[in-house]
Design a protein around this motif. Structure first.
Motif, PDB file in Angstrom:
ATOM      1  N   THR B 213       0.825  -1.208   0.000  1.00 20.53           N
ATOM      2  CA  THR B 213       0.000   0.000   0.000  1.00 20.53           C
ATOM      3  C   THR B 213       0.862   1.262   0.000  1.00 20.53           C
ATOM      4  O   THR B 213       0.369   2.350  -0.282  1.00 20.53           O
ATOM      5  CB  THR B 213      -0.913   0.033   1.243  1.00 20.53           C
ATOM      6  N   ASP B 214       2.148   1.108   0.292  1.00 18.30           N
ATOM      7  CA  ASP B 214       3.046   2.270   0.261  1.00 18.30           C
ATOM      8  C   ASP B 214       3.108   2.888  -1.134  1.00 18.30           C
ATOM      9  O   ASP B 214       3.356   4.085  -1.271  1.00 18.30           O
ATOM     10  CB  ASP B 214       4.458   1.869   0.696  1.00 18.30           C
ATOM     11  N   VAL B 215       2.890   2.045  -2.177  1.00 19.64           N
ATOM     12  CA  VAL B 215       2.950   2.552  -3.548  1.00 19.64           C
ATOM     13  C   VAL B 215       1.792   3.515  -3.799  1.00 19.64           C
ATOM     14  O   VAL B 215       1.969   4.611  -4.333  1.00 19.64           O
ATOM     15  CB  VAL B 215       2.941   1.385  -4.558  1.00 19.64           C
ATOM     16  N   LEU B 216       0.611   3.107  -3.380  1.00 14.98           N
ATOM     17  CA  LEU B 216      -0.556   3.960  -3.567  1.00 14.98           C
ATOM     18  C   LEU B 216      -0.440   5.232  -2.726  1.00 14.98           C
ATOM     19  O   LEU B 216      -0.732   6.339  -3.186  1.00 14.98           O
ATOM     20  CB  LEU B 216      -1.821   3.177  -3.178  1.00 14.98           C
ATOM     21  N   LYS B 217       0.034   5.074  -1.498  1.00 14.41           N
ATOM     22  CA  LYS B 217       0.223   6.236  -0.620  1.00 14.41           C
ATOM     23  C   LYS B 217       1.155   7.253  -1.277  1.00 14.41           C
ATOM     24  O   LYS B 217       0.870   8.446  -1.298  1.00 14.41           O
ATOM     25  CB  LYS B 217       0.843   5.783   0.709  1.00 14.41           C
ATOM     26  N   ASN B 220      -0.491   9.023  -4.189  1.00 17.44           N
ATOM     27  CA  ASN B 220      -1.442  10.032  -3.723  1.00 17.44           C
ATOM     28  C   ASN B 220      -0.748  11.291  -3.220  1.00 17.44           C
ATOM     29  O   ASN B 220      -1.289  12.392  -3.301  1.00 17.44           O
ATOM     30  CB  ASN B 220      -2.340   9.455  -2.628  1.00 17.44           C
ATOM     31  N   LEU B 221       0.469  11.112  -2.703  1.00 17.21           N
ATOM     32  CA  LEU B 221       1.265  12.263  -2.261  1.00 17.21           C
ATOM     33  C   LEU B 221       1.927  12.970  -3.436  1.00 17.21           C
ATOM     34  O   LEU B 221       2.492  14.050  -3.294  1.00 17.21           O
ATOM     35  CB  LEU B 221       2.388  11.791  -1.331  1.00 17.21           C
ATOM     36  N   GLY B 222       1.918  12.315  -4.595  1.00 18.08           N
ATOM     37  CA  GLY B 222       2.631  12.863  -5.748  1.00 18.08           C
ATOM     38  C   GLY B 222       4.133  12.781  -5.575  1.00 18.08           C
ATOM     39  O   GLY B 222       4.862  13.709  -5.916  1.00 18.08           O
ATOM     40  N   PRO B 224       7.570   9.951  -6.020  1.00 16.27           N
ATOM     41  CA  PRO B 224       8.069   8.609  -6.308  1.00 16.27           C
ATOM     42  C   PRO B 224       8.216   7.855  -4.997  1.00 16.27           C
ATOM     43  O   PRO B 224       8.595   8.451  -3.984  1.00 16.27           O
ATOM     44  CB  PRO B 224       9.441   8.866  -6.946  1.00 16.27           C
ATOM     45  N   VAL B 225       7.926   6.554  -4.996  1.00 16.43           N
ATOM     46  CA  VAL B 225       7.899   5.815  -3.736  1.00 16.43           C
ATOM     47  C   VAL B 225       9.263   5.831  -3.051  1.00 16.43           C
ATOM     48  O   VAL B 225       9.359   5.800  -1.815  1.00 16.43           O
ATOM     49  CB  VAL B 225       7.361   4.372  -3.954  1.00 16.43           C
ATOM     50  N   THR B 226      10.324   5.969  -3.822  1.00 13.76           N
ATOM     51  CA  THR B 226      11.663   6.025  -3.228  1.00 13.76           C
ATOM     52  C   THR B 226      11.908   7.334  -2.479  1.00 13.76           C
ATOM     53  O   THR B 226      12.780   7.408  -1.619  1.00 13.76           O
ATOM     54  CB  THR B 226      12.744   5.858  -4.318  1.00 13.76           C
ATOM     55  N   LEU B 227      11.127   8.365  -2.799  1.00 13.30           N
ATOM     56  CA  LEU B 227      11.265   9.635  -2.081  1.00 13.30           C
ATOM     57  C   LEU B 227      10.234   9.765  -0.966  1.00 13.30           C
ATOM     58  O   LEU B 227      10.500  10.361   0.078  1.00 13.30           O
ATOM     59  CB  LEU B 227      11.092  10.820  -3.038  1.00 13.30           C
ATOM     60  N   ALA B 228       9.039   9.199  -1.188  1.00 16.32           N
ATOM     61  CA  ALA B 228       7.954   9.361  -0.225  1.00 16.32           C
ATOM     62  C   ALA B 228       8.336   8.739   1.121  1.00 16.32           C
ATOM     63  O   ALA B 228       8.148   9.340   2.170  1.00 16.32           O
ATOM     64  CB  ALA B 228       6.682   8.726  -0.762  1.00 16.32           C
ATOM     65  N   ASP B 229       8.843   7.513   1.089  1.00 15.82           N
ATOM     66  CA  ASP B 229       9.255   6.849   2.319  1.00 15.82           C
ATOM     67  C   ASP B 229      10.375   5.894   1.957  1.00 15.82           C
ATOM     68  O   ASP B 229      10.145   4.743   1.591  1.00 15.82           O
ATOM     69  CB  ASP B 229       8.063   6.094   2.934  1.00 15.82           C
TER      70      ASP B 229
END
Ligand SMILES: Nc1ncnc2c1ncn2[C@@H]1O[C@H](COP(=O)(O)OP(=O)(O)OP(=O)(O)O)[C@@H](O)[C@H]1O
Ligand SMILES: [Mg+2]
Lengths: 249, 271
Positions: B213-217, B220-222, B224-229
């Motif tokens: 679910t981290d990918v969708l999160k 939604n934050l706009g 890339p998943v590598t930057l979001a978390d």
């Protein structure tokens, strides 16, 4: 890899009941011939001295045009064994014979029912060879070796002899050989051996998961295959009209 | 020397855009100048995943048609100043991409960037073949299910035939990126196992990204998943994959399993 044809759509070639190649030229013919040259150059020896059926059913062509086309193909070493779908007025003595459904057409048109073959006729029937390649004692048996996996959507077509693949043949890929087919990997796609009329051709694979197997026009789909052969190293050959199989150990 | 990467799959919805953004950010974090290029004309998505949708003025088609200069169309990322986006047009159709136009843009991008990552549209038509045309490296995004694997196989065949490299008699370096991998479902037999996919495709594995679910999160934050978390499981998988693409040797792990288990599989090559 020059021998792997990825764009089979650029030139339509059909195996007629897996026994002969059918070429269906499309207008403009100059452009079509260019594509044919391209195909031939990418698949060394593809048409060399090979019998081919020319299908002109969808082609607006007159007798002079047809003569020129046969001539052009002759220069490319494409030997036309018969012409399909041509009006009687197109033919003149010296031209390849008219054919119908891969067999020589009768000289006189007979009403359809008697000549037309039912669509989806029993596969074994199609095994009657329409070309008997004359055995030449001195002819060397040719073969090609593909050193990489054959991918989905690719066809390897080699009417001259055996095809060996060092790698797997993917679901949705096909190998069409005039001789035997050897696969040192998993066969998941189709393998058609003896495709120009050779009942002694065989199929060998390290692991059988094939979608379709054919020898000399007799075929088996995945559903007809004995489940205990799946996943096994197997060889297949023809006895009469039946494909026989045995595990290799 | 600039390297061109195409992120491709044949099948739609397997995670190409997600992977383009994640790998792009991961490579840019290595301090190498990176641009992600959206080839999905008409269905652009990369701008959303990158969180740049409100900053799009000009796009790839504008540049190709000469309505804008390349620097006007490039959008610099707000978080990483080595990361850029060249967006696709949402209003044009795929036919507005011409081979000559794409070639010109790629040549110009190569002068300015270390990594050019092309997000391919699904399918095997023009958009997809143009996206792969100039690639040096292909990341083949595959989900562990039969239809995705077969489509990937088809794409690998095209990479060996329709790219500039193939036409010069060279090879495109190919990497399998297995995404949306669910260890529990693979164990239950609801999904293909890593080994099965590798056996069928016979190209080296560059990473296994878990279903998360981290990918969708992140999207939604706009970000890339590598930057979001950057500590999340998919981020770790993408960060490792980016290091492998850059040439480092990093042990492979199946998400949800002990580290190093897959070491022997990594580096497996085509026959
Ligand atoms: N590892 C993952 N875990 C969970 N969801 C994922 C994962 N990877 C991708 N997704 C989700 O799958 C969907 C499709 O992803 P994405 O848009 O990246 O695919 P795509 O291959 O670019 O699709 P298209 O072919 O339409 O361009 C998105 O909703 C995305 O959030
Ligand atoms: Mg996408």
């Amino acid at each position: 890899m020059t021998k792997v044809l990825t764009d089979t759509r650029s030139i339509r070639i059909k195996g007629r009941s897996f026994l002969a190649l059918v070429l269906s030229p499309e207008p403009p013919l100059d452009a079509w011939l260019t594509r044919l040259d391209d195909l031939a150059s990418r698949s060394a020896g593809f048409f060399l001295g090979r019998p081919v059926v020319l299908d002109v059913a969808d082609l607006e062509i007159d007798r002079a045009g047809l003569k020129k086309l046969i001539d052009e193909l002759g220069q490319r070493n494409v030997r036309i064994m018969g012409i399909e779908g041509g009006r009687p007025s197109l033919f003149e003595p010296g031209m390849p014979p008219a054919m119908k459904g891969g067999r020589p057409a009768p000289d006189i048109e007979i009403p359809a029912e008697t000549t037309a073959e039912p669509v989806g006729a029993a596969p074994a029937k199609a095994a009657v060879p329409i070309v008997q390649v004359e055995p030449q004692a001195t002819r060397a048996i040719s073969s090609i070796v593909i050193r990489e996996p054959v991918r989905s959507g690719q066809s390897v077509i080699f009417p001259e002899g055996d095809v060996t693949v060092v790698g797997s043949v993917a679901s949705g890929a096909e190998i069409i050989a005039g001789g035997s087919v050897h696969i040192y990997g998993t066969l998941r796609g189709r393998a058609l051996a003896g495709s120009v009329g050779n009942a002694s051709a065989r199929i060998f694979c390290r692991r059988l998961e094939a979608e379709l197997l054919a020898i000399d026009g007799v075929y088996k789909t995945a559903e007809d295959m004995a489940p205990n052969l799946r996943g096994q190293a197997v060889q297949l050959w023809l006895e009469g009209d039946s494909i026989m199989a045995e595990r290799l150990n | 020397m600039a390297k061109v990467i195409v992120v491709t799959s044949g099948k739609g919805g397997v995670g190409k855009t997600t992977s383009t953004a994640a790998l792009g950010a991961a490579l840019a974090q290595r301090n190498e100048k990176t641009v992600v290029v959206d080839f999905d004309v008409g269905l652009r998505n990369l701008d959303l995943v990158m969180g740049a949708e409100r900053r799009v003025v000009y796009d790839l088609v504008n540049v190709i048609q000469g309505d804008a200069k390349l620097p006007q169309a490039l959008i610099r990322d707000k978080r990483l100043d080595t990361l850029f986006l060249l967006p696709a047009s949402q209003t044009r159709d795929k036919d507005s991409l011409t081979p000559e136009g794409v070639e010109k843009v790629m040549a110009e991008l190569k002068k300015h960037f270390d990594w050019i990552i092309c997000d391919s549209p699904a399918g095997i038509e023009r958009g997809a073949t143009l996206a792969m045309r100039h690639a040096d490296i292909a990341v083949i995004v595959t989900n562990p299910e039969v239809s995705s694997v077969r489509d990937s196989d088809r794409i690998i065949g095209l990479l060996d035939a329709k790219t500039e490299r193939a036409e010069r008699g060279e090879r495109v370096e190919k990497h399998l990126l297995l995404t949306r991998y669910d260890q529990a479902r693979a164990e239950r037999g609801d999904m293909l196992k890593v080994d099965d996919v590798l056996e069928i495709l016979s190209i080296p594995l560059v990473g296994i990204v878990p279903e998360s679910t981290d990918v969708l999160k992140a999207s939604n934050l706009g970000a890339p998943v590598t930057l979001a978390d950057s500590k999340s499981a998919p981020a770790l998988a993408y960060l490792d994959a980016a290091r492998r693409i850059a040439g480092e040797t990093v042990p492979m792990t199946i998400p949800g399993e002990k580290r190093g288990f897959l070491g022997k599989l990594f580096g497996r090559r085509a026959a």
